[in-house]
Design a protein around this motif. Structure first.
Motif, PDB file in Angstrom:
ATOM      1  N   PRO A 220      -8.008  13.205 -14.895  1.00 14.69           N
ATOM      2  CA  PRO A 220      -7.565  11.825 -15.106  1.00 14.69           C
ATOM      3  C   PRO A 220      -6.047  11.729 -15.213  1.00 14.69           C
ATOM      4  CG  PRO A 220      -8.421  12.745 -17.155  1.00 14.69           C
ATOM      5  CD  PRO A 220      -8.642  13.788 -16.096  1.00 14.69           C
ATOM      6  N   HIS A 221      -5.479  10.723 -14.542  1.00 13.85           N
ATOM      7  CA  HIS A 221      -4.061  10.395 -14.650  1.00 13.85           C
ATOM      8  C   HIS A 221      -3.960   8.885 -14.777  1.00 13.85           C
ATOM      9  CE1 HIS A 221      -1.955  14.215 -13.973  1.00 13.85           C
ATOM     10  NE2 HIS A 221      -2.960  14.522 -13.181  1.00 13.85           N
ATOM     11  N   GLY A 222      -3.784   8.395 -15.996  1.00 18.37           N
ATOM     12  CA  GLY A 222      -3.776   6.951 -16.207  1.00 18.37           C
ATOM     13  C   GLY A 222      -5.116   6.361 -15.820  1.00 18.37           C
ATOM     14  N   GLN A 223      -5.085   5.385 -14.919  1.00 21.29           N
ATOM     15  CA  GLN A 223      -6.321   4.748 -14.476  1.00 21.29           C
ATOM     16  C   GLN A 223      -6.894   5.402 -13.221  1.00 21.29           C
ATOM     17  OE1 GLN A 223      -5.247   0.592 -14.073  1.00 21.29           O
ATOM     18  NE2 GLN A 223      -5.565   0.197 -16.252  1.00 21.29           N
ATOM     19  N   GLN A 224      -6.288   6.474 -12.769  1.00 26.80           N
ATOM     20  CA  GLN A 224      -6.763   7.165 -11.576  1.00 26.80           C
ATOM     21  C   GLN A 224      -7.398   8.496 -11.939  1.00 26.80           C
ATOM     22  OE1 GLN A 224      -3.504   7.599  -8.854  1.00 26.80           O
ATOM     23  NE2 GLN A 224      -3.488   5.441  -8.296  1.00 26.80           N
ATOM     24  N   THR A 225      -8.293   8.943 -11.076  1.00 24.81           N
ATOM     25  CA  THR A 225      -8.879  10.272 -11.204  1.00 24.81           C
ATOM     26  C   THR A 225      -8.513  11.072  -9.961  1.00 24.81           C
ATOM     27  OG1 THR A 225     -10.744   9.441 -12.499  1.00 24.81           O
ATOM     28  CG2 THR A 225     -11.013  11.591 -11.443  1.00 24.81           C
TER      29      THR A 225
ATOM     30  N   ILE B 252       0.837  -1.196   0.000  1.00 26.35           N
ATOM     31  CA  ILE B 252       0.000   0.000   0.000  1.00 26.35           C
ATOM     32  C   ILE B 252       0.871   1.244   0.000  1.00 26.35           C
ATOM     33  CG2 ILE B 252      -1.859  -1.203   1.182  1.00 26.35           C
ATOM     34  CD1 ILE B 252      -1.065   0.290   3.728  1.00 26.35           C
ATOM     35  N   GLN B 253       0.326   2.330  -0.532  1.00 24.34           N
ATOM     36  CA  GLN B 253       1.055   3.590  -0.596  1.00 24.34           C
ATOM     37  C   GLN B 253       0.201   4.769  -0.151  1.00 24.34           C
ATOM     38  OE1 GLN B 253       2.379   3.612  -4.703  1.00 24.34           O
ATOM     39  NE2 GLN B 253       4.230   2.484  -4.183  1.00 24.34           N
ATOM     40  N   GLY B 254      -0.890   4.481   0.536  1.00 25.27           N
ATOM     41  CA  GLY B 254      -1.720   5.560   1.052  1.00 25.27           C
ATOM     42  C   GLY B 254      -2.710   6.117   0.059  1.00 25.27           C
ATOM     43  N   ASN B 255      -2.839   5.452  -1.084  1.00 20.64           N
ATOM     44  CA  ASN B 255      -3.666   6.037  -2.133  1.00 20.64           C
ATOM     45  C   ASN B 255      -4.234   4.948  -3.043  1.00 20.64           C
ATOM     46  OD1 ASN B 255      -4.783   8.293  -3.388  1.00 20.64           O
ATOM     47  ND2 ASN B 255      -3.176   8.336  -4.922  1.00 20.64           N
ATOM     48  N   PRO B 256      -5.287   4.246  -2.614  1.00 12.37           N
ATOM     49  CA  PRO B 256      -5.839   3.191  -3.459  1.00 12.37           C
ATOM     50  C   PRO B 256      -6.257   3.747  -4.817  1.00 12.37           C
ATOM     51  CG  PRO B 256      -7.363   3.765  -1.698  1.00 12.37           C
ATOM     52  CD  PRO B 256      -6.074   4.458  -1.392  1.00 12.37           C
ATOM     53  N   PRO B 257      -6.128   2.965  -5.899  1.00 12.12           N
ATOM     54  CA  PRO B 257      -6.377   3.476  -7.256  1.00 12.12           C
ATOM     55  C   PRO B 257      -7.704   4.204  -7.439  1.00 12.12           C
ATOM     56  CG  PRO B 257      -5.403   1.292  -7.345  1.00 12.12           C
ATOM     57  CD  PRO B 257      -5.676   1.558  -5.909  1.00 12.12           C
TER      58      PRO B 257
END
Length: 232
Positions: A201-206, A79-84
């Motif tokens: 949008p950034h890749g698969q993240q918003t 984990i990095q603190g930011n789920p997709p």
């Protein structure tokens, strides 16, 4: 009685869990398991409330409160603190008054971090401890990440690359940090009404301004606590 909604993020088999207290934006608690993280959360909330009270917020760190797990994201990797997908509150727009309050909170965190950095003896900032990173590397990491969160929310920021590079080149010391935090903080404070609600949008993240500022606050708090524990 106040009830805090908890948003959990865990690695495989509920290992390494991060608890995000989104009602206290910036408050984040970690544990090697979900149980450990939840057990540490009440003390983590009180410590964050003490930080807010030090800076004049009308809060009572000793008041009774309850917590409720609102969402638990379990990932197949670290984990990095930011789920997709983010958390649902990440996509709520900021009001002008809330933005002002949170930018001020970010400034408080950074002021205390600068004070901590000043407590390291000469040479200690760059000295690597038996476990973890050197303090200078931690501050470089924090500024690099914060710059990313800001760019994801608003795009290019004049002066930000130079300020970030200054921290790396100067080893994360106070003058370079203050210069970086001035550029970063002023841009957060200047968010337009459209930017406060825009989805990017950034890749698969918003990303949104709230998502970016949440991570900037949480990340600063996380490593502030790490540096403070090291000094103690």
């Amino acid at each position: 009685m106040t009830e805090y909604a908890l948003y959990l993020e865990s690695g495989p088999q509920h290992k390494h869990t991060m608890v995000h207290v989104l009602d206290l934006l910036g408050c984040v608690v970690q544990g090697v398991t979900t149980e450990d993280a939840l057990a540490a959360t009440p003390d983590g909330i009180r410590e964050f409330l003490r930080f807010l009270k030090r800076h004049g917020d009308n809060v009572d760190p000793e008041a009774a409160f309850t917590t409720k797990v609102e969402q638990h994201v379990i990932k197949s990797s670290s984990i990095q603190g930011n789920p997709p997908d983010g958390f649902p509150p990440d996509f709520e727009p900021f009001s002008a008054s809330e933005l002002k309050q949170l930018v001020e909170r970010l400034g408080w965190l950074r002021k205390e971090a600068t004070t901590l950095v000043g407590q390291f003896e000469s040479g200690e900032m760059a000295s690597k401890p038996p476990e973890g990173r050197a303090a200078a590397k931690i501050m470089e990491h924090v500024t690099d990440s914060s710059a990313t969160y800001l760019r994801y929310a608003v795009g290019k920021v004049p002066g930000l690359p130079e300020a970030t590079r200054g921290v790396r080149e100067n080893g994360g010391y106070s003058v370079a940090l203050k210069r970086y935090w001035k550029v970063d903080g002023e841009r957060w404070a200047a968010l337009s009404e459209a930017e406060r609600s825009k989805r990017v949008p950034h890749g698969q993240q918003t990303w949104t301004a709230r998502r970016g500022l949440r991570r900037a606050l949480e990340h600063q708090w996380e490593h502030f606590e790490e540096l403070r524990a090291r000094l103690n």
